[in-house]
Write an enzyme that holds these catalytic residues in place. Sequence first.
Site: not given
Length: 203
Positions: A48-50, A80, A109, A138-139, A185, A187
């Site tokens: 997600g977004e850490s 991630c 990051r 992804i990022r 990821h 998942e």
Amino acid sequence: MTATIGVLALQGDVREHARLLRELGVTVRPIRRADQLAGVQGLVIPGGESTTISRLAIDFGLLEPLREAVRDGLPVLGTCAGMIMLAKSILDGRPDQETIGGLDILVRRNAFGRQVESFETGVKIAGMSGPDFPGVFIRAPWVESAGPRVTVLARLVPSGGPGSGPGEGRIVAVRQDRILAAAFHPELSADPSFHSMFLSMIE
């Protein structure tokens, strides 16, 4: 196996992790409050977004209970953003960004670039038989350095394709004691092998 696995459900790929875990026969419990950690045999920190996950964990009163659970030896999988949340130190993070900790790694990051520079590539993971794991980046972060207690499970190999270049040779999966983490990821793949590796830490 018979187990109840918590998935931190503040932000990110919660449903995707839950789907794979249920396919492997475990009970999944979304975790949004500290009291929901009681009785789980393992915990997943999703992608997600850490910075968002960190802020919400503080707002929901979860950060210290999560740190305590990790210190007490609860098996944890971080993917991630989850890897970032478990890292001891972060490069390019917000100055006020808090982590759960537990992994003696320095992580960068968004190391592979922006969303448009996302890619998929095969990842050879130590201890996992069969073909390379389908890594979805992804990022994604990468691990700049790892302490002596950390086992490196995977690095990106030169391919000449997506993920080659600056990321070649970078650490993208690690384990320390009962903590497993990946920069990619798993998942978002149909392959449950990485989650099976995590569940084997519980057995």
